[in-house]
Scaffold this motif. Structure first.
Motif, PDB file in Angstrom:
ATOM      1  N   LEU A  85       0.841  -1.195   0.000  1.00 10.65           N
ATOM      2  CA  LEU A  85       0.000   0.000   0.000  1.00 10.65           C
ATOM      3  C   LEU A  85       0.877   1.246   0.000  1.00 10.65           C
ATOM      4  O   LEU A  85       1.945   1.274   0.611  1.00 10.65           O
ATOM      5  CB  LEU A  85      -0.882   0.038   1.249  1.00 10.65           C
ATOM      6  N   TRP A  86       0.416   2.280  -0.671  1.00 12.38           N
ATOM      7  CA  TRP A  86       1.035   3.587  -0.567  1.00 12.38           C
ATOM      8  C   TRP A  86       0.741   4.118   0.834  1.00 12.38           C
ATOM      9  O   TRP A  86      -0.129   3.602   1.536  1.00 12.38           O
ATOM     10  CB  TRP A  86       0.471   4.529  -1.630  1.00 12.38           C
ATOM     11  N   SER A  87       1.410   5.167   1.251  1.00 13.96           N
ATOM     12  CA  SER A  87       1.250   5.681   2.613  1.00 13.96           C
ATOM     13  C   SER A  87      -0.169   6.151   2.916  1.00 13.96           C
ATOM     14  O   SER A  87      -0.562   6.228   4.073  1.00 13.96           O
ATOM     15  CB  SER A  87       2.243   6.823   2.877  1.00 13.96           C
ATOM     16  N   ASP A  88      -0.964   6.441   1.878  1.00 13.45           N
ATOM     17  CA  ASP A  88      -2.353   6.851   2.104  1.00 13.45           C
ATOM     18  C   ASP A  88      -3.325   5.683   1.995  1.00 13.45           C
ATOM     19  O   ASP A  88      -4.538   5.865   2.001  1.00 13.45           O
ATOM     20  CB  ASP A  88      -2.759   7.973   1.155  1.00 13.45           C
ATOM     21  N   GLY A  89      -2.787   4.458   1.892  1.00 13.35           N
ATOM     22  CA  GLY A  89      -3.627   3.268   1.872  1.00 13.35           C
ATOM     23  C   GLY A  89      -4.041   2.788   0.497  1.00 13.35           C
ATOM     24  O   GLY A  89      -4.684   1.745   0.374  1.00 13.35           O
ATOM     25  N   VAL A  90      -3.683   3.492  -0.565  1.00 15.89           N
ATOM     26  CA  VAL A  90      -4.010   3.073  -1.926  1.00 15.89           C
ATOM     27  C   VAL A  90      -3.120   1.894  -2.310  1.00 15.89           C
ATOM     28  O   VAL A  90      -1.900   1.950  -2.123  1.00 15.89           O
ATOM     29  CB  VAL A  90      -3.829   4.244  -2.927  1.00 15.89           C
ATOM     30  N   PRO A  91      -3.710   0.812  -2.850  1.00 16.00           N
ATOM     31  CA  PRO A  91      -2.902  -0.350  -3.236  1.00 16.00           C
ATOM     32  C   PRO A  91      -1.962  -0.041  -4.416  1.00 16.00           C
ATOM     33  O   PRO A  91      -2.332   0.684  -5.335  1.00 16.00           O
ATOM     34  CB  PRO A  91      -3.938  -1.394  -3.654  1.00 16.00           C
ATOM     35  N   LEU A  92      -0.768  -0.595  -4.356  1.00  9.82           N
ATOM     36  CA  LEU A  92       0.162  -0.527  -5.483  1.00  9.82           C
ATOM     37  C   LEU A  92      -0.356  -1.431  -6.588  1.00  9.82           C
ATOM     38  O   LEU A  92      -0.741  -2.578  -6.332  1.00  9.82           O
ATOM     39  CB  LEU A  92       1.554  -1.006  -5.051  1.00  9.82           C
ATOM     40  N   VAL A  93      -0.382  -0.932  -7.818  1.00  7.40           N
ATOM     41  CA  VAL A  93      -0.819  -1.726  -8.970  1.00  7.40           C
ATOM     42  C   VAL A  93       0.181  -1.554 -10.108  1.00  7.40           C
ATOM     43  O   VAL A  93       0.999  -0.633 -10.109  1.00  7.40           O
ATOM     44  CB  VAL A  93      -2.241  -1.334  -9.442  1.00  7.40           C
ATOM     45  N   ALA A  94       0.104  -2.434 -11.075  1.00  7.20           N
ATOM     46  CA  ALA A  94       1.028  -2.414 -12.213  1.00  7.20           C
ATOM     47  C   ALA A  94       0.988  -1.084 -12.962  1.00  7.20           C
ATOM     48  O   ALA A  94       2.009  -0.619 -13.477  1.00  7.20           O
ATOM     49  CB  ALA A  94       0.711  -3.575 -13.153  1.00  7.20           C
ATOM     50  N   GLN A  95      -0.173  -0.467 -13.029  1.00  2.94           N
ATOM     51  CA  GLN A  95      -0.306   0.799 -13.763  1.00  2.94           C
ATOM     52  C   GLN A  95       0.596   1.882 -13.194  1.00  2.94           C
ATOM     53  O   GLN A  95       1.051   2.759 -13.924  1.00  2.94           O
ATOM     54  CB  GLN A  95      -1.769   1.271 -13.758  1.00  2.94           C
ATOM     55  N   HIS A  96       0.934   1.813 -11.926  1.00  7.56           N
ATOM     56  CA  HIS A  96       1.831   2.809 -11.328  1.00  7.56           C
ATOM     57  C   HIS A  96       3.226   2.740 -11.953  1.00  7.56           C
ATOM     58  O   HIS A  96       3.907   3.759 -12.081  1.00  7.56           O
ATOM     59  CB  HIS A  96       1.903   2.630  -9.811  1.00  7.56           C
ATOM     60  N   PHE A  97       3.656   1.549 -12.351  1.00  5.75           N
ATOM     61  CA  PHE A  97       4.936   1.417 -13.050  1.00  5.75           C
ATOM     62  C   PHE A  97       4.814   1.906 -14.487  1.00  5.75           C
ATOM     63  O   PHE A  97       5.696   2.596 -14.993  1.00  5.75           O
ATOM     64  CB  PHE A  97       5.423  -0.037 -13.026  1.00  5.75           C
ATOM     65  N   VAL A  98       3.715   1.563 -15.145  1.00  5.15           N
ATOM     66  CA  VAL A  98       3.482   2.029 -16.515  1.00  5.15           C
ATOM     67  C   VAL A  98       3.507   3.557 -16.538  1.00  5.15           C
ATOM     68  O   VAL A  98       4.164   4.166 -17.391  1.00  5.15           O
ATOM     69  CB  VAL A  98       2.140   1.495 -17.068  1.00  5.15           C
ATOM     70  N   ASP A  99       2.795   4.178 -15.604  1.00  3.07           N
ATOM     71  CA  ASP A  99       2.750   5.644 -15.545  1.00  3.07           C
ATOM     72  C   ASP A  99       4.129   6.239 -15.291  1.00  3.07           C
ATOM     73  O   ASP A  99       4.508   7.238 -15.904  1.00  3.07           O
ATOM     74  CB  ASP A  99       1.781   6.100 -14.448  1.00  3.07           C
ATOM     75  N   SER A 100       4.882   5.631 -14.405  1.00  5.72           N
ATOM     76  CA  SER A 100       6.218   6.125 -14.090  1.00  5.72           C
ATOM     77  C   SER A 100       7.134   6.044 -15.301  1.00  5.72           C
ATOM     78  O   SER A 100       7.816   7.015 -15.645  1.00  5.72           O
ATOM     79  CB  SER A 100       6.813   5.323 -12.934  1.00  5.72           C
ATOM     80  N   TRP A 101       7.143   4.892 -15.944  1.00  8.50           N
ATOM     81  CA  TRP A 101       8.049   4.705 -17.075  1.00  8.50           C
ATOM     82  C   TRP A 101       7.660   5.588 -18.252  1.00  8.50           C
ATOM     83  O   TRP A 101       8.514   6.120 -18.942  1.00  8.50           O
ATOM     84  CB  TRP A 101       8.100   3.238 -17.474  1.00  8.50           C
ATOM     85  N   SER A 102       6.382   5.774 -18.444  1.00  5.41           N
ATOM     86  CA  SER A 102       5.911   6.660 -19.507  1.00  5.41           C
ATOM     87  C   SER A 102       6.308   8.102 -19.209  1.00  5.41           C
ATOM     88  O   SER A 102       6.800   8.820 -20.086  1.00  5.41           O
ATOM     89  CB  SER A 102       4.389   6.534 -19.624  1.00  5.41           C
ATOM     90  N   ARG A 103       6.108   8.522 -17.979  1.00  7.03           N
ATOM     91  CA  ARG A 103       6.473   9.888 -17.588  1.00  7.03           C
ATOM     92  C   ARG A 103       7.971  10.107 -17.690  1.00  7.03           C
ATOM     93  O   ARG A 103       8.430  11.154 -18.170  1.00  7.03           O
ATOM     94  CB  ARG A 103       5.997  10.140 -16.158  1.00  7.03           C
ATOM     95  N   LEU A 104       8.760   9.138 -17.248  1.00  9.98           N
ATOM     96  CA  LEU A 104      10.219   9.255 -17.312  1.00  9.98           C
ATOM     97  C   LEU A 104      10.691   9.526 -18.737  1.00  9.98           C
ATOM     98  O   LEU A 104      11.627  10.292 -18.949  1.00  9.98           O
ATOM     99  CB  LEU A 104      10.864   7.966 -16.788  1.00  9.98           C
ATOM    100  N   ARG A 105      10.002   8.928 -19.702  1.00  7.73           N
ATOM    101  CA  ARG A 105      10.432   9.030 -21.100  1.00  7.73           C
ATOM    102  C   ARG A 105       9.832  10.219 -21.846  1.00  7.73           C
ATOM    103  O   ARG A 105      10.159  10.440 -23.008  1.00  7.73           O
ATOM    104  CB  ARG A 105      10.094   7.726 -21.806  1.00  7.73           C
ATOM    105  N   GLN A 106       8.982  11.004 -21.212  1.00  5.94           N
ATOM    106  CA  GLN A 106       8.376  12.163 -21.874  1.00  5.94           C
ATOM    107  C   GLN A 106       9.430  13.246 -22.099  1.00  5.94           C
ATOM    108  O   GLN A 106      10.056  13.713 -21.148  1.00  5.94           O
ATOM    109  CB  GLN A 106       7.246  12.745 -21.031  1.00  5.94           C
TER     110      GLN A 106
END
Length: 162
Positions: A85-106
């Motif tokens: 879980l993130w610190s606010d209780g939201v579950p970690l999901v695969a989309q969080h990696f997709v979003d990160s990698w996409s943002r990194l490459r922008q």
């Protein structure tokens, strides 16, 4: 400094402090934008990657509980841990990696490590907890890359909000 009172958090109170002695203050705590060694001790204590190195520098599961690699070495399927879980209780999901990698490459982000994932042709979330990464070519060291803080997951909703 004097005594510190416990810090209030959404999930309770923090009763201890983690202190760092650094030569200079970090320029950012945004791991997609970070680019100096001053950020490193902070970032590796704030978040983790899909994999981590053991004492022999062999990639081990971290936020991924396991993975499979296709015979041709082009497709990696990561099973994301379901109990994170993130610190606010939201579950970690695969989309969080997709979003990160996409943002990194922008290009607009001008991230210092934008080319770090240059061999990734695509990264997609299948269901909530499966990350499928297709490479442009076999990359024998690929499992080492997601140990690096620039590839850590992000919460796109928080970035858009703040």
């Amino acid at each position: 400094l004097g005594q510190s009172a416990p810090l209030p958090t959404p999930l309770g109170r923090i009763d201890s402090l983690l202190r760092f002695r650094v030569a200079e203050a970090p320029t950012t705590l945004d791991w997609n934008r970070a680019h100096t060694s001053y950020e490193t001790p902070f970032l590796v204590n704030l978040m983790e990657g899909l994999t981590e190195h053991d004492e022999n520098l062999v990639p081990q599961p971290r936020l991924a509980e396991s993975w499979t690699i296709s015979e041709d070495g082009l497709i990696y399927r990561f099973s994301i841990r379901k109990n994170v879980l993130w610190s606010d209780g939201v579950p970690l999901v695969a989309q969080h990696f997709v979003d990160s990698w996409s943002r990194l490459r922008q290009p607009a982000l001008k991230a210092a490590y934008a080319d770090y994932l240059e061999d990734v042709a695509s990264a997609v979330a299948e269901g909530g907890h499966t990350l499928v990464v297709r490479l442009k070519r076999p990359v024998p060291y690929f499992l080492h890359l997601p140990t690096f803080w620039a590839t850590f997951p992000i919460r796109k909703d928080l970035i858009q909000r703040d």
